[in-house]
Design an enzyme around this catalytic site. Structure first.
Site, mmCIF file in Angstrom:
data_model
loop_
_atom_site.group_PDB
_atom_site.id
_atom_site.type_symbol
_atom_site.label_atom_id
_atom_site.label_comp_id
_atom_site.label_asym_id
_atom_site.label_seq_id
_atom_site.Cartn_x
_atom_site.Cartn_y
_atom_site.Cartn_z
ATOM 1 N N GLU A 176 5.519 -3.426 1.092
ATOM 2 C CA GLU A 176 5.654 -3.041 -0.214
ATOM 3 C C GLU A 176 4.916 -1.590 -0.489
ATOM 4 O OE1 GLU A 176 6.109 -7.660 -1.802
ATOM 5 O OE2 GLU A 176 5.678 -6.045 -3.262
ATOM 6 N N GLY A 219 0.801 -1.160 0.000
ATOM 7 C CA GLY A 219 0.124 -0.073 0.023
ATOM 8 C C GLY A 219 1.024 1.306 0.046
ATOM 9 N N SER A 220 0.055 2.468 0.569
ATOM 10 C CA SER A 220 1.265 3.613 0.337
ATOM 11 C C SER A 220 2.081 3.725 1.406
ATOM 12 C CB SER A 220 0.204 4.780 0.419
ATOM 13 O OG SER A 220 -0.524 4.853 1.777
ATOM 14 N N THR A 221 3.105 4.520 1.461
ATOM 15 C CA THR A 221 4.013 4.751 2.259
ATOM 16 C C THR A 221 3.549 5.273 3.605
ATOM 17 O OG1 THR A 221 5.692 4.855 0.735
ATOM 18 C CG2 THR A 221 6.125 5.903 2.797
ATOM 19 N N GLY A 276 2.018 2.398 5.202
ATOM 20 C CA GLY A 276 3.152 1.435 5.653
ATOM 21 C C GLY A 276 3.745 1.864 7.134
ATOM 22 N N CYS A 293 2.576 0.733 -8.749
ATOM 23 C CA CYS A 293 3.774 1.109 -7.986
ATOM 24 C C CYS A 293 5.098 1.283 -8.582
ATOM 25 C CB CYS A 293 3.816 0.182 -6.712
ATOM 26 S SG CYS A 293 4.270 -1.570 -7.445
HETATM 27 P P1 NAD Z 1 -3.290 2.428 0.915
HETATM 28 O O1 NAD Z 1 -2.163 2.436 1.582
HETATM 29 O O2 NAD Z 1 -4.597 3.611 0.977
HETATM 30 O O3 NAD Z 1 -4.220 1.142 1.282
HETATM 31 C C1 NAD Z 1 -3.704 -0.160 1.283
HETATM 32 C C2 NAD Z 1 -4.390 -1.026 2.130
HETATM 33 O O4 NAD Z 1 -4.064 -0.654 3.459
HETATM 34 C C3 NAD Z 1 -5.787 -1.011 1.885
HETATM 35 O O5 NAD Z 1 -6.361 -2.169 2.242
HETATM 36 C C4 NAD Z 1 -6.399 -0.146 3.026
HETATM 37 O O6 NAD Z 1 -7.466 -0.477 3.770
HETATM 38 C C5 NAD Z 1 -5.267 -0.672 4.326
HETATM 39 N N1 NAD Z 1 -5.004 0.584 5.302
HETATM 40 C C6 NAD Z 1 -5.365 1.779 5.226
HETATM 41 N N2 NAD Z 1 -4.987 2.274 6.461
HETATM 42 C C7 NAD Z 1 -4.645 1.304 7.442
HETATM 43 C C8 NAD Z 1 -4.412 0.995 8.651
HETATM 44 N N3 NAD Z 1 -4.284 2.199 9.602
HETATM 45 N N4 NAD Z 1 -4.169 -0.009 9.323
HETATM 46 C C9 NAD Z 1 -4.105 -1.058 8.516
HETATM 47 N N5 NAD Z 1 -4.528 -1.106 7.130
HETATM 48 C C10 NAD Z 1 -4.806 -0.104 6.574
HETATM 49 O O7 NAD Z 1 -3.086 2.021 -0.500
HETATM 50 P P2 NAD Z 1 -3.903 2.040 -1.903
HETATM 51 O O8 NAD Z 1 -4.187 3.426 -2.223
HETATM 52 O O9 NAD Z 1 -5.004 1.045 -1.676
HETATM 53 O O10 NAD Z 1 -2.787 1.457 -3.024
HETATM 54 C C11 NAD Z 1 -2.010 2.170 -3.703
HETATM 55 C C12 NAD Z 1 -0.733 2.225 -3.083
HETATM 56 O O11 NAD Z 1 -0.232 1.078 -3.198
HETATM 57 C C13 NAD Z 1 0.200 3.095 -3.868
HETATM 58 O O12 NAD Z 1 1.184 3.874 -2.928
HETATM 59 C C14 NAD Z 1 1.138 2.139 -4.400
HETATM 60 O O13 NAD Z 1 2.646 2.569 -4.795
HETATM 61 C C15 NAD Z 1 1.238 0.883 -3.420
HETATM 62 N N6 NAD Z 1 1.640 -0.334 -4.045
HETATM 63 C C16 NAD Z 1 2.888 -0.688 -3.954
HETATM 64 C C17 NAD Z 1 3.110 -2.096 -4.509
HETATM 65 C C18 NAD Z 1 4.548 -2.609 -4.033
HETATM 66 O O14 NAD Z 1 4.891 -3.654 -4.607
HETATM 67 N N7 NAD Z 1 5.546 -2.051 -3.604
HETATM 68 C C19 NAD Z 1 2.427 -2.548 -5.383
HETATM 69 C C20 NAD Z 1 1.068 -2.080 -5.648
HETATM 70 C C21 NAD Z 1 0.693 -0.866 -4.898
#
Ligand code: NAD
Length: 482
Positions: free
Chosen positions: A249, A227-229, A232, A283
């Site tokens: 990731e 997910g997003s940094t 993370g 990503c």
């Molecule tokens: P996001 O961070 O908004 O959400 C990712 C997941 O985390 C979702 O299921 C969300 O509900 C959950 N989440 C959010 N807040 C949380 C918390 N406080 N505790 C636990 N879980 C929580 O990301 P997104 O908008 O769904 O996806 C896009 C992002 O993912 C981009 O930054 C992209 O670069 C990244 N990404 C990275 C890779 C990689 O391999 N590095 C691959 C795909 C996407």
């Protein structure tokens, strides 16, 4: 109206408190379904089921576990389009070509996971006391919380869940709130393939409610987040408090280097593919392009042509490269980054506005020479936007590539292998690809980043190492070996 529940211990059930949320199709805005909205009580049920599921699953023989992944792969190979294609298109706004690639890659991932089941290798090492022997065995962690994003809701989820399962763990999945339907179909696939019911649960819900509860649950042993940094950092802090292993990731701002000997037309075609696939919601997309000044004029002319010839819109048209972004907030963020960069002195080569192809569709956008402090250069856009900077030479190009707190992927276009390898060694990144763009996948590759792109690796044996722990067992044999 379609209604879907949570998948817990092999049964689809409503949330404990009966709450639901709607899932929208980005292309049309239509409500696709209402889905049960998991919170703490549901997380408890799924984690408890995982405890039992783990024991049942880990007690199975390697060949029994392998058979589950082979069956799942066969189901996707034979029925993948029927099970996933419409959902991928409708729920995540994937163009049909991208949706098909995801399904095909899912087959590769499941077959690779089947192979990993038989590779839980350990080792021995010499002991100073010849009476003793030492063994190192590899064991699963127990329950892995899998928290996944929306952009590749099938293949990424498969990578995140199948490898920990192959190592003998149970998983509890919290998919993106934008794409729960694909995740439910994936959970059902694993059950159909013979996975014990408790070993996989799928909890649709929101990050701050369900995700946070799951990653903080005392009976969760490890967390995998893609997910997003921003997310993370939060999740890592929480995981550390509970001394839970975490694999992250996260975001990227990947650079594509076009060196002085690269063919500008060919480079532009590669660059366009590396940024505009799935509207840049990748990503590893090359959202920064660094071009040697000798080829810069010809390259930007060719990139403009490439960008302006891309087919947008109708997701079921085989020619369509991309359609909508996931939602209105994502569109607003991307357009704002572009506006701010232009206000700050950057040149808009093309795009920078909504297309007539659909309400959430942004035209392929190229920004020239953005200030290095601008958001479009520094921050992830996650949209069809790339920026081009000019470099004086190879050293300058490498320095520009490294001008980022992210380090997920990078790429170098050159015919000079020495230059390519020099760049590959000097760029701070989880991967560097030579002669290709920065968005590359392989089920065996170690995928992951450095810096704010996260830590840990997934794929093949790298996932097996992440989601197992080694244990030293020593024994006094009571006699000498010979
Ligand atoms: P996001 O961070 O908004 O959400 C990712 C997941 O985390 C979702 O299921 C969300 O509900 C959950 N989440 C959010 N807040 C949380 C918390 N406080 N505790 C636990 N879980 C929580 O990301 P997104 O908008 O769904 O996806 C896009 C992002 O993912 C981009 O930054 C992209 O670069 C990244 N990404 C990275 C890779 C990689 O391999 N590095 C691959 C795909 C996407």
């Amino acid at each position: 109206m379609l209604h879907r529940g949570l998948l817990i211990a092999g049964r689809e059930v409503d949330a404990v408190n009966g709450e639901t949320f709607p899932v929208f199709a980005p292309e049309t805005g239509r409500t696709l379904a209402t889905v049960a909205r998991a919170r703490a009580g549901d997380v408890n049920l799924a984690v408890n089921a995982a405890r039992e599921g783990f024991v049942e699953w880990y007690r199975k023989s390697a060949s029994e576990r392998e058979a589950v992944f082979l069956k799942a792969a066969e189901l996707v190979a034979n029925e993948g389009e029927a099970r996933f294609l419409d959902t991928l298109i409708d729920e995540s706004g994937s163009a049909i070509r991208k949706a098909r690639r995801e399904i095909q890659y899912t087959v590769d991932l499941l077959r690779t996971a089947a192979g990993e089941v038989r590779r839980l290798y350990g080792e021995t090492f010499p002991n100073d006391d010849p009476h003793k022997i030492s063994l190192v065995i590899r064991e699963p962690l127990g329950t892995v919380a899998v928290v996944s994003p929306y952009n590749a809701p099938l293949s990424l989820l498969t990578k995140m869940a199948a490898f920990p399962l192959a190592a003998g763990n149970a998983v509890v999945i919290k998919p993106s709130e934008e794409t729960p339907l694909t995740a439910l179909a994936f959970g059902q696939l694993l059950l159909d393939a013979g996975l014990p019911a408790g070993a996989v649960s799928v909890l649709p819900g929101f990050g701050s409610e369900c995700g946070a509860e799951l990653v903080n649950h005392p009976q969760v042993d490890s967390v995998a987040l893609t997910g997003s940094t921003q997310t993370g950092v939060l999740v890592a802090q929480q995981a550390l408090k509970g001394m839970r292993r975490v694999q992250l990731e996260l975001g990227g701002k990947s650079a594509l280097l076009v060196l002085e000997d690269a063919d500008p037309q060919q480079a532009a075609a590669i660059a366009a593919q590396g940024i505009f696939t799935h509207a840049g919601q990748i990503c590893m997309a090359n959202s920064r392009i660094v071009v040697d000044r000798k080829v810069y004029p010809a390259f930007i002319e060719a990139l403009k042509r490439e960008a302006e010839s891309i087919t947008l819109g109708n997701l079921r048209d085989e020619e369509t490269v991309y359609g909508p972004l996931i939602n209105g907030r994502a569109v607003e963020k991307v357009l704002e980054q572009v506006r701010a960069a232009v206000q700050d002195g950057a040149t808009l080569l093309t795009g920078g506005e909504l297309s007539s192809a659909g309400p959430l569709v942004i035209k392929p956008t190229v920004i020239l020479q953005p200030p290095k402090h601008s958001a479009v250069w520094r921050e992830e856009s996650f949209g069809p936007v790339t920026c081009v900077a000019q470099a004086e030479n190879l050293g300058d190009a490498i320095a520009l590539a490294n001008d980022s707190e992210y380090g997920l992927s990078a790429a170098v276009l050159t015919n000079n292998l020495q230059w390519g390898l020099q760049a590959a060694r000097k760029i701070r990144s989880g991967a560097v690809h030579i002669g290709m763009h920065s968005f590359q996948s392989n089920a065996l590759a170690p995928i992951g980043g450095v810096g704010m792109s996260g830590f840990g690796r997934s794929g093949g044996r790298y996932s097996t190492e992440e989601f197992t722990e080694v244990k030293w067992i020593s024994a006094d044999t009571g006699g000498l070996p010979v």
